[in-house]
Design an enzyme around this catalytic site. Structure first.
Site, PDB file in Angstrom:
ATOM      1  N   TYR A  91      45.318  37.024  41.477  1.00 16.57           N
ATOM      2  CA  TYR A  91      45.109  37.336  42.893  1.00 16.57           C
ATOM      3  C   TYR A  91      43.995  36.477  43.468  1.00 16.57           C
ATOM      4  O   TYR A  91      43.283  35.763  42.751  1.00 16.57           O
ATOM      5  CB  TYR A  91      44.773  38.813  43.077  1.00 16.57           C
ATOM      6  CG  TYR A  91      43.355  39.195  42.687  1.00 16.57           C
ATOM      7  CD1 TYR A  91      42.380  39.388  43.665  1.00 16.57           C
ATOM      8  CD2 TYR A  91      42.987  39.353  41.354  1.00 16.57           C
ATOM      9  CE1 TYR A  91      41.081  39.741  43.322  1.00 16.57           C
ATOM     10  CE2 TYR A  91      41.700  39.705  41.001  1.00 16.57           C
ATOM     11  CZ  TYR A  91      40.747  39.899  41.986  1.00 16.57           C
ATOM     12  OH  TYR A  91      39.462  40.241  41.632  1.00 16.57           O
ATOM     13  N   LYS A 142      41.477  34.666  37.579  1.00 21.85           N
ATOM     14  CA  LYS A 142      41.349  35.804  38.505  1.00 21.85           C
ATOM     15  C   LYS A 142      42.558  36.721  38.324  1.00 21.85           C
ATOM     16  O   LYS A 142      43.472  36.796  39.156  1.00 21.85           O
ATOM     17  CB  LYS A 142      41.212  35.308  39.947  1.00 21.85           C
ATOM     18  CG  LYS A 142      40.519  36.298  40.877  1.00 21.85           C
ATOM     19  CD  LYS A 142      40.118  35.620  42.168  1.00 21.85           C
ATOM     20  CE  LYS A 142      39.549  36.592  43.187  1.00 21.85           C
ATOM     21  NZ  LYS A 142      38.282  37.192  42.798  1.00 21.85           N
ATOM     22  N   GLU A 188      27.793  38.222  34.969  1.00 20.90           N
ATOM     23  CA  GLU A 188      28.001  38.340  36.417  1.00 20.90           C
ATOM     24  C   GLU A 188      28.164  39.801  36.780  1.00 20.90           C
ATOM     25  O   GLU A 188      28.141  40.682  35.918  1.00 20.90           O
ATOM     26  CB  GLU A 188      29.233  37.540  36.843  1.00 20.90           C
ATOM     27  CG  GLU A 188      30.520  37.986  36.176  1.00 20.90           C
ATOM     28  CD  GLU A 188      31.722  37.138  36.558  1.00 20.90           C
ATOM     29  OE1 GLU A 188      31.643  36.390  37.545  1.00 20.90           O
ATOM     30  OE2 GLU A 188      32.759  37.234  35.865  1.00 20.90           O
ATOM     31  N   LEU A 217      33.871  34.299  36.509  1.00 20.23           N
ATOM     32  CA  LEU A 217      34.761  33.710  37.502  1.00 20.23           C
ATOM     33  C   LEU A 217      33.998  32.629  38.258  1.00 20.23           C
ATOM     34  O   LEU A 217      32.855  32.844  38.680  1.00 20.23           O
ATOM     35  CB  LEU A 217      35.248  34.774  38.482  1.00 20.23           C
ATOM     36  CG  LEU A 217      36.207  34.262  39.561  1.00 20.23           C
ATOM     37  CD1 LEU A 217      37.540  33.873  38.952  1.00 20.23           C
ATOM     38  CD2 LEU A 217      36.405  35.311  40.651  1.00 20.23           C
TER      39      LEU A 217
END
Length: 289
Positions: A32, A146, A178, A202
């Protein structure tokens, strides 16, 4: 009336349905992307499309459209929904096939879905800063994709929410990775430090914009792994995402950062980021400062 994009057609959102045997529904077999909208325009659209296609390629999904074709369809969707400020959510799955852990054989057409969401800029949080918690990073080892498989991220975000916090900062042992849905930065001796873009995080589009702004404005920056000790001793901490832009972190696990107020370098980057938005999308109605 709201509209959605489904497999190349813009239809009423209420009519946008997928089959029960869509592999995205049954396996999370898809990827996505989220694009921020300002003044009815897509911010950093080329970078988002590049990441979207790269994520699909990483799990062997052959995209049914080219980047220019998809961009044109998204622009049409924005016009149909008359969206000024918000996001476009889009996803592509491997398609519809009888449930089997092995990839389907023969011709299976990927399912592409996109729709818009109204979302104002989180100005109050950006002005005052947010609280966070720490949590162990239990995700898989391809966080650069993702993927639709977001259960570990949801658990981390829920844990933060239950403790009255905005975000969960994840770490693998002593190494900070993260947030549950953001990249994390620290400021140490006037230098901005954030995790290098590899398989453990990411590669954030907003993160990349911030790094370029640092370079253009002579702000020292490093992409490297930093530790929980460095996080705990940081002069400033902030996070970034398409929705949150440059978000000051003022508390981690109950301990205040920079006396509980946004730091000067974070505020400077917020200002530079707003200017970049205006450069791409036009003058903003509401501003942080």
């Amino acid at each position: 009336m709201e509209f959605a994009l489904l497999n190349g057609d813009i239809i009423q959102r209420s009519e946008a349905k997928v089959d029960v045997e869509d592999r995205g529904y049954q396996f999370g077999d898809g990827v996505y992307e989220v694009i921020r909208i300002y003044n009815g325009k897509m911010f950093t659209v080329e970078q988002h499309l590049e990441r979207f296609f790269k994520s699909a390629e990483s799990i062997a999904i052959s995209f049914p459209y080219t980047k220019p074709q998809l961009k044109e369809m998204l622009e049409e969707l924005l016009v149909k929904n008359n969206l000024a400020t918000g996001t476009i959510y889009m996803q592509v799955t491997r398609g519809i096939a009888p449930r089997n852990h092995v990839f389907p054989t023969g011709k299976v057409t990927p399912t592409l879905l996109a729709y818009t969401i109204k979302a104002e800029r989180p100005l109050e949080n950006m002005k005052s800063g947010v609280k966070t918690i720490l949590t162990e990073d239990i995700r898989w080892l391809r966080c650069d994709i993702k993927s639709l498989n977001l259960l570990p991220n949801l658990l981390a975000k829920q844990k933060a929410s239950e403790q009255g916090c905005f975000e969960a900062i994840q770490h693998r042992g002593q190494d900070v990775t993260e947030g549950s849905l953001s990249n994390v930065f620290i400021v140490k001796n006037g230098e901005v430090i954030t995790h290098e873009s590899n398989h453990l995080i990411l590669k954030g589009i907003t993160k990349d914009v911030i790094l370029k702004l640092c370079s253009k404005n002579h702000i020292p920056v490093q992409e490297r792994t930093f530790t929980l000790t460095e996080l705990n001793e940081a002069e400033e901490v902030f996070l970034s995402s398409s929705i949150s832009e440059v978000m000051p972190i003022i508390e981690i696990d109950g301990k205040k950062v920079n006396a509980g107020i946004p730091g000067p370098l974070t505020l400077k980057l917020q200002n530079l980021f707003e200017k970049e938005i205006e450069k791409q999308c036009g003058v903003l109605v509401g501003k942080i400062i």
